[in-house]
Design an enzyme around this catalytic site. Structure first.
Site, short mmCIF file in Angstrom:
data_model
loop_
_atom_site.label_atom_id
_atom_site.label_comp_id
_atom_site.label_asym_id
_atom_site.label_seq_id
_atom_site.Cartn_x
_atom_site.Cartn_y
_atom_site.Cartn_z
CG HIS A 82 -5.54 -2.56 -0.97
ND1 HIS A 82 -4.64 -3.05 -0.04
CD2 HIS A 82 -5.29 -1.22 -1.03
CE1 HIS A 82 -3.89 -2.06 0.41
NE2 HIS A 82 -4.26 -0.95 -0.17
CD GLU A 83 -6.48 0.97 -4.03
OE1 GLU A 83 -6.65 1.93 -3.26
OE2 GLU A 83 -5.35 0.49 -4.25
CB CYS A 143 -0.89 -0.01 1.24
SG CYS A 143 -1.98 1.42 1.37
ZN LIG Z 1 -3.75 1.05 0.08
#
Ligand SMILES: [Zn+2]
Length: 169
Positions: free
Chosen positions: A135-136, A93
Site C-alpha cells: 500500500h505504502e 488510508c
Molecule cells: Zn495510504
C-alpha cells in the site's frame, strides 16, 4: 508544520523522486519527524512521503503496529518484489478518512530499502505487513486506494470521495 494530505491534492498523484544521501539528509530528518507526528495523531498503520506533502521515496510504519517488520519503521528509497498468492483484504488510508475497501495484494513481499541513517536492509514480509508495504509503496508511484478498489465499490463511495476532495482543497 506538515499536515495529512487528503485525496484530491496533486502531490498524491506525483511520481516520487528518490532521496539522495547527504543532499537530502536535512529534508529526510525533518520529514520523518513530521510523518511520525502525523501518524501518531491518526489511527493508521503507515504513512508515505506524499501524504505529508513531499513527493519523495520514503514511507514509515507505526512503531506499535505489532507487525513483523524486523524492527524497521522507516523505508527510504524502497524497492519491492512480490511473491505468493494474491489475497483480498480490507484496507484504509489516512488520505481517505472513513473509507475502507477490499484490495487484492500479494501475500508476500521482499523489500529492499535504507533506514534513516542510510543503512541498507532487506526483509521478506508476509501477511498484513506485506499488505502495508504494498500500500505504502503504491503511494510512491502516485497510486491510491481508489485505484485499487473495484469499480462497483468506487461507485458506492462516490459521494464520500467527492466530499474528501472538497475538504482537501
Ligand atoms: Zn495510504
Amino acid at each position: 508544520m506538515r499536515e495529512i494530505v487528503l485525496f484530491g491534492r496533486d502531490v498524491l498523484r506525483e511520481k516520487c523522486r528518490p532521496l539522495e544521501p547527504g543532499k537530502d539528509d536535512v529534508l529526510l530528518q525533518v520529514l520523518l519527524r513530521d510523518m511520525k507526528r502525523i501518524l501518531a495523531g491518526h489511527d493508521g498503520l503507515g504513512l508515505a512521503g506524499p501524504q505529508a506533502g513531499e513527493a519523495v521515496c520514503v514511507f514509515i510504519a507505526g512503531e506499535d503496529t505489532g507487525l513483523p517488520l524486523g524492527g524497521h519503521t522507516v523505508f527510504v528509497n524502497p524497492g519491492i518484489e512480490l511473491f505468493g498468492p494474491v489475497i483480498r483484504g480490507e484496507e484504509g488510508c489516512l488520505s481517505f478518512p472513513g473509507v475502507y475497501a477490499d484490495v487484492e495484494r500479494s501475500q508476500g513481499v521482499r523489500v529492499k530499502a535504507f533506514d534513516e541513517h542510510w543503512a541498507p536492509f532487506t526483509l521478506d514480509i508476509t501477511g498484513l505487513g506485506a499488505r502495508l508495504v504494498q500500500h505504502e509503496y503504491d503511494h510512491l508511484g502516485g497510486i491510491l486506494l481508489v485505484d485499487r478498489m473495484g469499480a462497483l465499490k468506487r461507485r458506492l463511495l462516490r459521494n464520500r470521495l467527492r466530499k474528501i476532495r472538497e475538504e482537501s482543497c
